[in-house]
Design a protein around this motif. Structure first.
Motif, PDB file in Angstrom:
ATOM      1  N   MET A 140       0.961   8.911  16.409  1.00  0.00           N
ATOM      2  CA  MET A 140       0.418  10.230  16.138  1.00  0.00           C
ATOM      3  C   MET A 140       0.214  10.985  17.447  1.00  0.00           C
ATOM      4  O   MET A 140       0.537  12.162  17.591  1.00  0.00           O
ATOM      5  CB  MET A 140      -0.912  10.097  15.377  1.00  0.00           C
ATOM      6  CG  MET A 140      -1.459  11.420  14.923  1.00  0.00           C
ATOM      7  SD  MET A 140      -2.812  11.133  13.764  1.00  0.00           S
ATOM      8  CE  MET A 140      -3.490  12.778  13.711  1.00  0.00           C
TER       9      MET A 140
ATOM     10  N   SER B  32       3.291  19.638  21.897  1.00  0.00           N
ATOM     11  CA  SER B  32       2.530  20.492  22.821  1.00  0.00           C
ATOM     12  C   SER B  32       3.302  20.748  24.110  1.00  0.00           C
ATOM     13  O   SER B  32       3.362  21.871  24.615  1.00  0.00           O
ATOM     14  CB  SER B  32       1.197  19.850  23.166  1.00  0.00           C
ATOM     15  OG  SER B  32       0.498  19.575  21.978  1.00  0.00           O
TER      16      SER B  32
ATOM     17  N   PHE C 253      -8.330  15.309  18.805  1.00  0.00           N
ATOM     18  CA  PHE C 253      -8.510  14.327  17.709  1.00  0.00           C
ATOM     19  C   PHE C 253      -7.613  13.114  17.926  1.00  0.00           C
ATOM     20  O   PHE C 253      -8.033  11.965  17.831  1.00  0.00           O
ATOM     21  CB  PHE C 253      -8.196  15.001  16.374  1.00  0.00           C
ATOM     22  CG  PHE C 253      -8.389  14.101  15.198  1.00  0.00           C
ATOM     23  CD1 PHE C 253      -9.676  13.815  14.731  1.00  0.00           C
ATOM     24  CD2 PHE C 253      -7.306  13.493  14.557  1.00  0.00           C
ATOM     25  CE1 PHE C 253      -9.870  12.977  13.649  1.00  0.00           C
ATOM     26  CE2 PHE C 253      -7.489  12.639  13.488  1.00  0.00           C
ATOM     27  CZ  PHE C 253      -8.779  12.385  13.029  1.00  0.00           C
ATOM     28  N   ALA C 254      -6.340  13.386  18.277  1.00  0.00           N
ATOM     29  CA  ALA C 254      -5.391  12.286  18.468  1.00  0.00           C
ATOM     30  C   ALA C 254      -5.794  11.405  19.645  1.00  0.00           C
ATOM     31  O   ALA C 254      -5.579  10.195  19.638  1.00  0.00           O
ATOM     32  CB  ALA C 254      -3.987  12.848  18.678  1.00  0.00           C
TER      33      ALA C 254
ATOM     34  N   GLN D  11      -9.086   9.329  18.754  1.00  0.00           N
ATOM     35  CA  GLN D  11      -9.065   8.561  17.484  1.00  0.00           C
ATOM     36  C   GLN D  11      -9.366   7.091  17.742  1.00  0.00           C
ATOM     37  O   GLN D  11      -8.879   6.500  18.705  1.00  0.00           O
ATOM     38  CB  GLN D  11      -7.683   8.693  16.835  1.00  0.00           C
ATOM     39  CG  GLN D  11      -7.702   8.317  15.373  1.00  0.00           C
ATOM     40  CD  GLN D  11      -6.347   8.628  14.747  1.00  0.00           C
ATOM     41  OE1 GLN D  11      -5.472   9.131  15.405  1.00  0.00           O
ATOM     42  NE2 GLN D  11      -6.195   8.337  13.482  1.00  0.00           N
TER      43      GLN D  11
ATOM     44  N   ARG E 125      -7.549  21.243  19.275  1.00  0.00           N
ATOM     45  CA  ARG E 125      -8.335  20.326  18.429  1.00  0.00           C
ATOM     46  C   ARG E 125      -7.505  19.114  18.016  1.00  0.00           C
ATOM     47  O   ARG E 125      -7.964  17.998  18.026  1.00  0.00           O
ATOM     48  CB  ARG E 125      -8.823  21.065  17.168  1.00  0.00           C
ATOM     49  CG  ARG E 125     -10.129  21.795  17.374  1.00  0.00           C
ATOM     50  CD  ARG E 125     -10.839  22.073  16.046  1.00  0.00           C
ATOM     51  NE  ARG E 125     -10.006  22.781  15.075  1.00  0.00           N
ATOM     52  CZ  ARG E 125      -9.862  24.114  15.069  1.00  0.00           C
ATOM     53  NH1 ARG E 125     -10.476  24.864  15.987  1.00  0.00           N
ATOM     54  NH2 ARG E 125      -9.111  24.693  14.150  1.00  0.00           N
ATOM     55  N   GLU E 126      -6.241  19.413  17.654  1.00  0.00           N
ATOM     56  CA  GLU E 126      -5.360  18.314  17.228  1.00  0.00           C
ATOM     57  C   GLU E 126      -5.222  17.293  18.350  1.00  0.00           C
ATOM     58  O   GLU E 126      -5.293  16.085  18.118  1.00  0.00           O
ATOM     59  CB  GLU E 126      -3.982  18.856  16.829  1.00  0.00           C
ATOM     60  CG  GLU E 126      -3.939  19.451  15.437  1.00  0.00           C
ATOM     61  CD  GLU E 126      -2.599  20.115  15.131  1.00  0.00           C
ATOM     62  OE1 GLU E 126      -1.686  20.030  15.966  1.00  0.00           O
ATOM     63  OE2 GLU E 126      -2.483  20.717  14.047  1.00  0.00           O
ATOM     64  N   LEU E 127      -4.974  17.808  19.605  1.00  0.00           N
ATOM     65  CA  LEU E 127      -4.809  16.895  20.737  1.00  0.00           C
ATOM     66  C   LEU E 127      -6.070  16.058  20.930  1.00  0.00           C
ATOM     67  O   LEU E 127      -6.001  14.846  21.119  1.00  0.00           O
ATOM     68  CB  LEU E 127      -4.540  17.703  22.017  1.00  0.00           C
ATOM     69  CG  LEU E 127      -3.065  18.011  22.309  1.00  0.00           C
ATOM     70  CD1 LEU E 127      -2.957  19.034  23.424  1.00  0.00           C
ATOM     71  CD2 LEU E 127      -2.330  16.739  22.717  1.00  0.00           C
TER      72      LEU E 127
ATOM     73  N   VAL F 113       1.902  14.609  18.568  1.00  0.00           N
ATOM     74  CA  VAL F 113       1.134  15.803  18.953  1.00  0.00           C
ATOM     75  C   VAL F 113       1.524  16.229  20.368  1.00  0.00           C
ATOM     76  O   VAL F 113       1.739  17.409  20.659  1.00  0.00           O
ATOM     77  CB  VAL F 113      -0.371  15.512  18.844  1.00  0.00           C
ATOM     78  CG1 VAL F 113      -1.169  16.717  19.284  1.00  0.00           C
ATOM     79  CG2 VAL F 113      -0.738  15.151  17.422  1.00  0.00           C
TER      80      VAL F 113
ATOM     81  N   LYS G 175      -6.458  25.512  17.550  1.00  0.00           N
ATOM     82  CA  LYS G 175      -6.089  24.471  16.567  1.00  0.00           C
ATOM     83  C   LYS G 175      -5.312  23.354  17.270  1.00  0.00           C
ATOM     84  O   LYS G 175      -5.579  22.172  17.073  1.00  0.00           O
ATOM     85  CB  LYS G 175      -5.246  25.113  15.457  1.00  0.00           C
ATOM     86  CG  LYS G 175      -4.948  24.182  14.306  1.00  0.00           C
ATOM     87  CD  LYS G 175      -4.223  24.918  13.205  1.00  0.00           C
ATOM     88  CE  LYS G 175      -3.753  23.946  12.137  1.00  0.00           C
ATOM     89  NZ  LYS G 175      -2.634  24.474  11.363  1.00  0.00           N
ATOM     90  N   LYS G 176      -4.348  23.752  18.142  1.00  0.00           N
ATOM     91  CA  LYS G 176      -3.546  22.740  18.842  1.00  0.00           C
ATOM     92  C   LYS G 176      -4.445  21.863  19.702  1.00  0.00           C
ATOM     93  O   LYS G 176      -4.288  20.646  19.761  1.00  0.00           O
ATOM     94  CB  LYS G 176      -2.503  23.434  19.724  1.00  0.00           C
ATOM     95  CG  LYS G 176      -1.202  23.706  19.006  1.00  0.00           C
ATOM     96  CD  LYS G 176      -0.049  23.729  20.014  1.00  0.00           C
ATOM     97  CE  LYS G 176       1.295  23.651  19.314  1.00  0.00           C
ATOM     98  NZ  LYS G 176       1.492  24.695  18.289  1.00  0.00           N
TER      99      LYS G 176
END
Length: 2047
Positions: free
Chosen positions: A1929, A1937, A1918-1919, A1922, A1914-1916, A1933, A1911-1912
């Motif tokens: 954002m 991390s 995505f950010a 983007q 994926r977040e990275l 993130v 999940k982490k």
């Protein structure tokens, strides 16, 4: 089949053709009704012309009254006692008349005395009080007549209190909440329930077979019972503003008073009491510098003090002992002071010395000052004994009245203060001159304050040099200043207590200013209160009404400084001398206090040692009746010696002067400055003035004026105006004939008197206004006498007619001008009006009884025409004029007989008319300004002439000579012309003249030949008509003409004037139109229509000729209603209001109470029916559906009247309408709807005008003769009859009852509430439409409430405007309004019902009866559907039963809509809370079924319709009462069981089945009701009911629509759309069964793309249902157009819900159908909508913009939930709903249901253990869930929409640790994943779906760690990726991390799980996976840092370095952990190792 239908249709057309053609022919002559309404159909006189009226008197001669039966006889002619003479005794305020007793009176006084004592003579019209002018219908009188109304019972009023009667008492709320109490399948329990219920009472004769005629007769008899007599008493009173005919009888002339204040003097106390003190009160106005009242003298001394004056006072008169006074103030102002002056007995020493002891000594020191006091007392006693008759000034003070009035505070006035109310007519009555205050004074009123008691403590001592009024005004002005000089002075301390209060209405023991006893005076010995005469600050214009003759003498100053000798203590003695002898002093001086009433002499107070004193004294004298040349005032000046010296007299005369009171016959008043003679005046001095230097006399100061004095007279005998004086003198001289006569300096002989008289007449206009008004009665009397009795001078008659007439005109003008403020609304001056009404009499014709004795006091004496009255009662003008009559110059029977006859022959009215006609322009102008006065004078003169001359028995044509009538005609013509010409120059004058003229003509109708008056009216009308053509603004003229007509029609014998009893005679020579009418047969009667009847109902020539006034009125109305009429709305209102007002009058008139008489009266208004019928398109549409103007505007095309082309074939759409097409919901389809062409609709009427017109129509229908109405209906053509039915429909809508709640809601009139009311009322109206509510709801959504329609709508709903403009009404008032409104609604509906019955009877035999009966039934249905009272409903249902039994084919053969409508309405009434309604409704329903069964032995249709109706009723009605409906079902069962006639058939059985089926639906309904507040449960129930109808598509469709409606209401648009899709699929299935068309969807399958749930709608096998079975799928939706409608609606809902992709799918199905129909217009619209949808999808692609829904799992646990226990649901909530919100909502809802402390929310999402729960409680577990897709699914679900539509699987995760906590350390943190599958896909037709499958997975700690790291990562990613980048954002993130302090952060995870290689080989794979995750994670961190570096600015460099450092540390720490490898992974894989992925760890649970 189609061909057969077509044949029938053609057949129908042909049936009506013949009649239509004939009708058409007759029409061609006169064009259409609209374009040529001006041409009346049966006689070619256009409406704009006035027909020649019949000769009234001739008609009456030809029809003697005896022809008529009983009560009608009185309508034929005016009653014999119509006119009468009343002698009304003049009201006298005092117990004694107060006129002089002295025998000797001069002519002037005699005339005055006579005038003030004679009775009023009133020419009275005995029935005038019945006319609208004098007996107006106001809100108050209406309220009075509404007393005793019975309260009508209405369903909507009872719904508030659930229990309406004890019998209906089983409470539905005890049934349990379980869904499966009575399973749908088990009919048994339902039957059981129904069997055990009690039925309502049965209608006794329902099952008997009775002939229809008998049924009708019985129904009619029942309808006639207990009906209110007067319909209009239930309607708001006519508008006051329009009541031009309103008059008030003038008030009789009364004495003028201002606002009256009562002042009581209670006590006066000084510090020391040594001598008597006397008080004087008076009012002063500082601003006007005027003393505004006479003095009031009071004496508050103790008896011991009074005793000191024993020697001087004889026995005091009781009138001088008054201690209270009433002051009158006409012009209240804040500048008025009450001044109190104190005097004491004269003593030695000046004022200061005498005041000293009072200022120095204190009461407390009495003991200390004992000796001093004793000394002072002794001195005082001596002075009193010696000087007791003289006074000296002592002290004064003043009270500012404004302070008292304001500080005493206004009494608590009502909130309804005068200011807010519009003054009604009665309030605007005579307002005296005192109302004309300047605006500043307004604040000050002396009438309404609270009484106050004052104690005045400070008095100022009088200063000898400053005693005059001028000084007083300076002091008073100074007193008002805050820094008053007076405050610095040392005061005289005392205590004066006075009470000030508003004077009571009729105070007891009151004396007038002349000391007469004012009534009531109970006991002559009581201490009196004095009325104090007012000297008003400004002019007061009021005529004198009683004898008053007072003289006030004010000595101002005296200057004896040059007089030799001892003249220091001066006093002036005043005497009124009748001659020169001292004994001739008359006792006419009023005494002051504690003395005799009148004295012969009076003295001024003495100022000590002052040679030139000032005085403030006022002497009041009563003037003798006859003042002669010798009467004079004598002033004697004395020196008073204060010290007793031997040899000196007490008083020494030191001067004399006098004033002769009469000069040239005039009273002398005003200021005088007189010389004073030292010697006694010589003999016969009194005829000269002191200014004449008499020889041998010595004068003070050489004959200069040294004594200043002023006289004022207050007299109702002496005008004190030179012009008036001269006029009266001359007139009296002529009457006395005493020549020669001296006038001023000239001596008048008989020769010169005429010239003087003419000059004097001309000079009257110069008289000053105040005395002119005061003596107006005298002046007018004398002028009348000069006209009627020309004086005889030297044997010659001098004709002064013209001069007198001109003088009269000027006098009237002057009086008017003076009293401008007091005029009434019609511009009449009250003084003049009262003169004409009461005081004016014909000179020399005094009505007196035999012997000249005055009439006995008759209360009021009536001198009417009666057989037994004395002959001398009417003293004809002949020799019998009594010789005691002083008005005759010649004694009767003398030589001058001839002359006296000539004298007697002049008649005032003839003379007035003549003079007016011939007058010159200047005079004419004056007369025109006040024409009303001259008109009224003429009328009274004529009336008196008829009454006194006993001419009432003469035929009217002979009563007045022709030349007089010619003059009248000329006069009316010229005044009429003035009205017309001045209308644009001086509108106000034109209005006044117009009204005066109308009233004059109206009055003439009672006196002269009525035909003559009618001809005058006609002439006037013609004049107006001529002018109208060229007038720039005709509306103004029309308004005037309407007022004119209205006034004429307000005559009390209006009905008689219309010749109501003569039959209308059609014209002798038939004009072409008549002959063609005769040849044409009407729709219904085979014989030709009766021209007589037609002309009675049209504004035909004969009608207008005979009913002349009614014709005028209705013609005005017809012209105002014309579409092209100018200024329409105002004229509509005026014309309708006039008719309404008249009808109200008839209703209230006792003469017309009997039905037969009223029917005759109603005949005068029959054309109203045709008029309203033709105006129908422009009436306000009360039945309008919300948001859409009803069809009315498109009524028949005005040129063809829908009668087709000249060819005569009927227009198909008309035929369709006649055949009775379905009623569209909301709008009412016109029964006579024509082709939709833009009719020239003209100006629409306002709601209020329309309502009033309709109530008038109802009045005519109620009161007219039914037989006549029947003949009329028979003569109508089809379209006309259609319009009449439309009109009745409109009446029902207009008077529908609004409900008590509506009144209360309107009362709290905030806008929000009025909106809400609109919605509620709409609901009420819509509720009646039932299953078709849907379309209306759609239209409502299209027009949100914001539009302006709203305002108009509310106006149309409320007619409460008139009830008075207050908003906050009391509860009682609202109750009363609701009571009246209920009665009005009931009566209006009953009148409509009566009329419908008449129409039905008329058309029974006609050919076109089906179409008409269908229309009639629609009106009946509408009436049953609107809010009606129980009383109406029982009659309405009786009529409906009769109709159905007579014409069953109406319902069962034709169109199904009527049957459906009827079933719906009957069922609704079966569920009524009121038992009588239920009784009748169940009877109707039972008969309907029986009828249907008997016709076809199968009543599938009714069964179907009833079931559908019940379903829609249940689905849509809020306050539906199922317990009552059950009762009705039981009643119907009972009927079926008792019906002997059908015992052998299956009927009873079928009824039973139907009832049980309905009972089942009801049982569900109960539950629905219970769950009314719980939307989910409610929808579930509806869903279940719909499921139950899988076998009957109509009903399922109904319920799907109900659900859609409910969803839309709740804002669930996606669900509403789904319902519509399901409905469409259902329809598609059945259409596919019927026929397979290419373009139609194949069935449900075609809708799969829209929703996978649709397949439930697939049809059940054919053996269950063959689609063409009768009654099935017969609704209008089961057609292609129905399908299109449903699909369109679905698309609308999808759009509203933002599901644009689904819109596309819907249109895919719809487009082929539209293409097949070639409906390009719709296709264009569809593609437009598609384009919009796709555009929106593009713009909102990311999906954040449209959030579709949030999902929660909700589990219910606990027995309390009934069948919900242990059930799990997924709830779809609106987007972005927080867990707390749904949790709060459910908790609140169930807490409310189960009570406090029962409901508990389970906070976690762990599995629930039932055993640990409290069985008494209800538990709810709520968990947020997310849609879950398998990886393969995600390939297809690309867009955001895809991932939010068609959802069946949901996921939620629950963290846990082995020891039970939710969260723990990393190594022990497990997670449970739960997947839920639902039974249907979201969105579905409901918002919660049961969970049907559930599986759980448990993740080990490593797996949890892997998921977290993924999940982490994926977040990275995505950010980082983007676009556009978001630095903030990204940094957040990154920080989370790589930040060093992150708890359970990546590093810790690695250290826990990667530090050691696991022992269990099963976990190797996880270990490896986690390692790979971390590698990926590091890579992503690097990418992110690189991206961040590119994004940051210079200011964040340091921060970035820090991040990089942290990252390096993290990587170093991770490096060793990531590099170690698992040895086993190198080894080949064995099958056993894949265990962990084999789902062995899954625990499966299938639900």
């Amino acid at each position: 089949m189609a061909a057969a239908e077509r044949r029938a249709f053609a057949h129908k057309i042909n049936r009506t053709v013949a009649a239509e053609v004939r009708k058409q022919v007759s029409r061609e002559r006169s064009g259409s009704p609209h374009s040529s309404r001006r041409c009346s159909s049966s006689l070619g006189v256009p409406l704009t012309e006035v027909v020649e009226p019949l000769d009234f008197e001739d008609v009456l001669l030809s029809r003697p009254p005896d022809v008529e039966p009983g009560p009608l006889r009185d309508l034929v002619e005016f009653p014999a006692d119509d006119l009468e003479l009343l002698l009304q005794p003049r009201e006298c305020r005092t117990t004694e008349p107060g006129i002089p007793e002295d025998g000797k009176m001069d002519a002037q006084v005699r005339a005055a005395v006579e005038m003030y004592t004679e009775d009023w003579i009133i020419a009275h019209r005995r029935y005038q009080h019945l006319s609208a002018a004098y007996n107006p219908i106001t809100t108050e009188t209406q309220r009075e007549r509404q007393k005793g109304l019975t309260r009508q019972v209405f369903e909507q009023d009872t719904s508030g209190d659930e229990r309406s009667s004890p019998e209906d008492s089983d409470d539905p709320r005890h049934s349990s909440g379980s869904l499966d109490d009575t399973p749908r399948s088990s009919g048994a329990s339902g039957i059981f329930d129904l069997r055990n219920l009690a039925a309502d009472s049965l209608l006794p004769s329902l099952l008997e077979r009775v002939a229809p005629e008998d049924v009708d007769r019985r129904n009619e008899a029942l309808r006639r019972q207990h009906r209110p007599r007067a319909l209009l008493a239930l309607y708001p009173a006519p508008d006051e503003d329009e009541a031009v005919e309103r008059c008030n009888r003038p008030e009789p002339p009364r004495e003028h008073f201002g606002q009256r204040i009562l002042v009581k003097c209670l006590s006066l106390k000084f510090e020391i009491e040594i001598e008597p003190i006397f008080g004087i009160l008076a009012l002063y106005d500082v601003r006007e510098k005027k003393k505004i009242s006479e003095n009031f003298y009071f004496d508050l001394n103790s008896d011991s003090m009074k005793g000191l004056l024993r020697a001087h006072v004889t026995h005091p008169a009781i009138s001088t002992l008054a201690r209270s006074a009433i002051f009158s103030v006409t012009y209240p102002s804040p500048d008025i002071f009450l001044v109190i002056k104190l005097e004491k007995v004269l003593q030695q020493g000046d004022i200061s010395e005498c005041c000293e002891p009072y200022m120095v000594m204190k009461e407390v020191d009495t003991a200390k000052n004992k000796e001093k006091l004793e000394k002072l007392r002794l001195a005082a006693e001596q002075f009193c004994t010696r000087l007791g008759r003289y006074r000296m000034p002592f002290a004064w003070t003043a009270v500012h009245l404004a302070n008292i009035v304001s500080s005493a505070g206004q009494p608590d006035r009502d909130s309804d203060s005068e200011g807010e109310r519009r003054p009604t007519w009665t309030d605007r009555r005579r307002r005296g001159p005192q109302d004309r205050m300047s605006s500043g004074d307004d604040a000050c009123s002396f009438s309404g304050f609270r009484p106050a008691t004052l104690t005045v403590t400070n008095f100022f001592k009088q200063e000898a040099e400053r005693l005059s009024d001028e000084d007083l005004f300076k002091f008073l002005a100074d007193m008002r200043r805050p820094t008053s000089l007076l405050r610095r002075l040392r005061p005289v301390t005392a205590q004066l207590k006075i009470d000030i209060s508003p004077a009571p209405e009729n105070p007891h023991f009151c004396l007038s200013p002349e000391l007469l006893h004012v009534k009531p005076y109970p006991d002559p010995r009581g201490r009196p209160t004095k009325e104090i005469l007012e000297f008003p600050a400004r002019e007061v214009y009021a005529p004198h009404t009683s004898y008053r003759s007072l003289l006030f003498v004010y000595p101002h100053s005296l200057n004896f400084s040059s007089r030799q000798g001892s003249v220091r203590n001066l006093t002036v003695r005043v005497q009124y001398m009748a001659g020169e002898d001292p004994s001739q002093a008359l006792p006419v001086i009023f005494g002051k206090s504690s003395c005799s009433e009148f004295t012969r002499e009076a003295f001024t107070p003495v100022v000590y040692h002052n040679k030139s004193p000032e005085f403030y004294e006022e002497f009041k004298l009563r003037l003798p009746a006859c003042v002669t040349e010798n009467h004079h005032l004598l002033f004697t000046f004395y020196h008073v010696s204060c010290q007793p010296r031997p040899g000196t007299a007490l008083e020494t005369p030191v001067g004399f002067t006098w004033i002769p009171l009469l000069q040239h016959g005039r009273l002398r008043t005003g200021p005088f400055c007189l010389p004073v003679s030292v010697d006694q005046p010589p003999p016969s001095y009194s005829v000269l003035t002191p200014d004449v230097a008499l020889p041998g006399m010595r004068w003070v100061d050489g004959h200069k004026g040294v004594f200043s004095v002023e006289l004022t007279a207050v007299s109702s005998v002496h005008p004190q105006d030179p012009h008036l004086d001269k006029f009266f003198t001359l007139v009296h001289v002529l009457e006395e004939g005493a020549f020669p006569f001296r006038l001023k300096d000239a001596v008048l002989s008989e020769g010169t008197v005429e010239q003087e008289l003419r000059a004097s007449l001309a000079a009257l206009r110069l008289a000053s206004p105040e005395p002119l008004v005061a003596f107006s009665h005298h002046v007018l009397d004398k002028l009348v006498r000069l006209v009627v009795r020309p004086p005889v001078i030297g044997g010659q008659i001098v004709n002064l007619g013209r001069g007198a007439f001109e003088a009269m005109a000027h006098v009237v003008s002057l009086v008017h001008r003076s009293l401008e403020g007091a005029q009434d609304t019609r511009g009449h001056c009250p003084v003049l009006a009262a003169y004409v009404y009461y005081a004016f009499r014909l000179p020399g014709t005094e009505p007196s009884l035999a012997g000249g004795a005055p009439p006995l006091t008759v209360q009021p004496a009536t001198l009417a025409r009666g057989p037994g009255r004395p002959a001398s009662l009417y003293l004809a003008r002949s020799k019998s004029i009594s010789s005691s009559n002083p008005d005759l110059a010649v004694a009767p029977g003398s030589v001058d007989d001839e002359v006296s006859r000539i004298l007697a022959s002049k008649l005032l009215h003839e003379e007035l008319a003549l003079q007016w006609v011939v007058s010159g322009s200047a005079v004419r102008e004056a007369v025109l300004q006040h024409a009303w006065f001259f008109f009224q004078l003429m009328v009274k003169s004529m009336t008196l002439h008829l009454l006194l001359g006993q001419k009432l028995d003469t035929p009217r044509k002979l009563r007045f000579p022709g030349r007089f009538l010619d003059d009248i005609a000329a006069l009316v013509g010229s005044v009429g012309l003035e009205v017309i010409t001045r209308v644009h120059k001086d509108m106000e004058l034109a209005e006044r003249l117009n009204a005066s003229l109308a009233f004059f003509l109206s009055d003439l109708l009672s006196l002269v030949d009525r035909g003559f008056v009618f001809s005058l009216v006609r002439a006037h009308y013609k004049q107006v008509a001529t002018r109208l053509q060229s007038a720039p603004n005709p509306a103004v003229l029309l308004t005037l003409r309407m007022d004119f007509t209205r006034i004429l029609c307000s005559h009390e014998h209006y009905v008689t004037l219309n010749l109501p009893c003569c039959p209308l005679s059609p014209p002798a020579s038939p004009s072409p139109s008549v002959s063609s009418t005769a040849s044409q047969s009407s729709t219904f009667s085979s014989q030709a229509p009766d021209p007589k009847v037609i002309s009675m109902f049209e504004l035909s020539g004969p009608f207008r000729q005979q009913h002349f006034l009614a014709g005028l009125l209705l013609t005005e109305l017809a012209l105002a209603m014309e579409p092209e009429a100018e200024g329409a709305s105002l004229l509509h209102k005026k014309a309708i209001c006039a008719v309404h007002s008249l009808l109200c009058g008839h209703d209230a008139d006792p003469r017309y109470a009997e039905a037969t008489v009223k029917a005759r009266v109603a005949e005068l208004y029959l054309p109203l029916l045709s008029l309203a019928r033709d105006t129908l398109p422009r009436l306000h549409d009360f039945a309008e559906g919300p948001g859409q103007r009803s069809r009315l505007a498109s009524l028949l095309d005005s040129d063809t009247e829908g009668e087709g082309d000249v060819g005569g074939t009927i227009n198909p759409s008309v035929a369709m309408a006649i055949a009775g097409g379905p009623l569209a919901p909301g709008s009412r389809a016109s029964i006579s709807q024509g082709p939709v062409t833009a009719a020239r609709s003209g100006y629409a009427l306002s709601a209020e005008s329309s309502r009033t017109l309709l109530v008038c129509v109802l009045w005519v229908l109620k009161n007219a003769e039914p037989a006549l109405l029947q003949r009329w209906a028979a003569d109508l053509t089809l379209p006309q009859l259609g319009r009449v039915l439309d009109l009745l429909y409109l009446c029902l809508a207009a008077f529908e009852y609004k409900g008590k709640k509506a009144f209360e809601r309107i009362n709290s009139l905030t806008f929000k509430k009025s909106l809400d009311m609109k919605a509620r009322l709409e609901e009420a109206i819509l509720g009646t439409i039932g299953a078709r509510q849907e379309m209306v709801r759609r239209s409502r959504e299209r027009s949100p409430f914001g539009n302006q329609e709203n305002v108009r709508w509310r106006k149309s709903v409320t007619h409460w405007r008139q009830t008075s403009d207050r908003v906050d009404k009391t509860k009682d008032e609202m109750e009363h309004e609701a009571l009246v409104d209920g009665n009005l609604a009931t009566e209006a509906s009953l009148v409509v019902l009566d009329t419908l019955e008449i129409i039905v009877q008329t058309v029974m035999l006609s050919e076109a009866r089906e179409s008409i009966l269908g229309a009639v039934l629609k009106v009946v249905l509408y009436s049953l559907g609107s809010a009606q009272s129980a009383l109406f409903l029982q009659h309405g249902l009786a009529t409906q039963r009769a109709l159905v039994s007579k014409f069953p084919e109406l319902l069962f053969e034709e169109d199904t809509e009527l049957c459906a409508d009827l079933c719906l309405r009957l069922l609704r009434h079966c569920g009524s809370r009121i038992s009588t309604i239920r009784t009748h409704a169940s009877a109707s329903l039972y008969l309907l079924m029986r009828q249907n069964f008997e016709i076809g032995n199968n009543f599938a249709r009714v069964k179907m319709q009833v079931t559908m109706s019940l379903s829609s009723l249940v689905g849509t009605t809020q306050n539906f009462s199922e317990e009552h409906l059950r009762r009705s079902l039981k009643t119907i069962l009972t009927y079926a069981e008792e019906d002997v006639g059908l015992r052998d058939s299956t009927f009873a059985e079928q009824v039973q089945d139907l009832m049980f089926n309905l009972h089942m639906i009801l049982t569900d309904t109960v539950k629905m009701k219970e769950h009314q507040e719980d939307p989910e449960m409610l929808i579930d129930l509806m869903y279940r009911i719909a499921r139950g109808y899988q076998g009957s598509p109509d009903l399922r469709l109904t319920w799907l629509q109900n659900m859609a409606g409910k969803h839309a209401e709740l804002g669930n648009h996606a669900e509403a759309a789904q319902c519509m899709v399901h409905a469409a699929a259902l329809v598609a299935e059945y259409l596919a069964l019927l026929e397979d068309s290419r373009h139609l969807p194949v069935g449900c399958v075609s809708f799969q793309n829209i929703s996978s749930n649709v397949l439930e709608e697939s049809a059940i096998s054919d053996d269950i249902l063959s689609p063409d079975e009768e009654g099935f799928c017969s609704g209008k939706h089961f057609t292609e157009m129905g399908l299109v409608g449903l699909l369109e609606q679905a698309a609308v809902y999808f759009t509203m819900g933002g599901l644009y992709e689904a819109v596309n799918e819907v249109y895919k199905t719809l487009i082929p159908i539209l293409e097949a129909h070639r409906d390009y217009k719709k296709l264009a619209a569809v593609h437009g909508k598609l384009q919009e949808a796709f555009t929106k999808i593009m713009h909102q692609s990311s999906g954040w913009e449209r959030v579709f829904g949030t999902y929660f799992r909700v589990g219910f646990y606990g027995a309390r939930f009934g069948d919900l226990d242990e059930q799990e649901f997924v709830y779809k909530e609106p987007s972005i709903t927080k867990l707390a919100e749904i949790s709060h909502r459910l908790e609140e809802f169930y807490t409310e249901r189960f009570g406090e402390d029962v409901v508990e929310i389970i906070k976690d999402s762990n599995p629930v253990d039932k055993t640990k729960l409290d069985p008494q409680k209800a538990y709810i577990q709520i968990t947020y869930v997310e849609p879950h897709f398998d990886t393969y699914e995600l390939k297809d679900r690309v867009t955001y929409f895809d991932r939010n539509y068609g959802l069946r699987t949901f996921l939620f995760c629950t963290p846990f640790t082995p020891d039970g906590r939710a969260h723990g350390e990393l190594p022990e943190q497990h997670k449970r994943k739960t997947l839920l599958s639902t039974a249907h896909a979201f969105p579905y037709i409901k918002t919660r779906i049961r969970v049907c499958h559930r599986e759980e997975t448990v993740l080990t700690p490593v797996e949890v760690a892997i998921e977290d790291m993924q999940k982490k990562t994926r977040e990275l990613a995505f950010a980082t990726e983007q676009d556009p980048p978001d630095a903030k954002m990204l940094q957040m993130v990154l920080q989370g991390s790589v930040g060093p302090t992150v708890n359970q952060g990546p590093l810790e995870v690695a250290q826990v799980f990667l530090a050691e290689i696991p022992e269990d080989p099963k976990l190797f794979r996880h270990h490896n996976k986690l390692r790979l995750c971390f590698k990926d994670f590091c890579k992503k961190c690097e990418d992110a840092l690189r991206k961040n570096k590119a994004l940051i600015g210079p200011d964040q460099k340091e921060y970035h370095r820090e991040l990089e450092r942290n990252y390096s540390r993290l990587r170093e720490a991770l490096q060793p952990l990531l590099t170690q490898r698992l040895p086993q992974l190198l080894a080949p894989n064995t099958a056993g190792l894949r265990n962990s992925l084999n789902r062995a760890s899954f625990r499966k649970t299938d639900l």
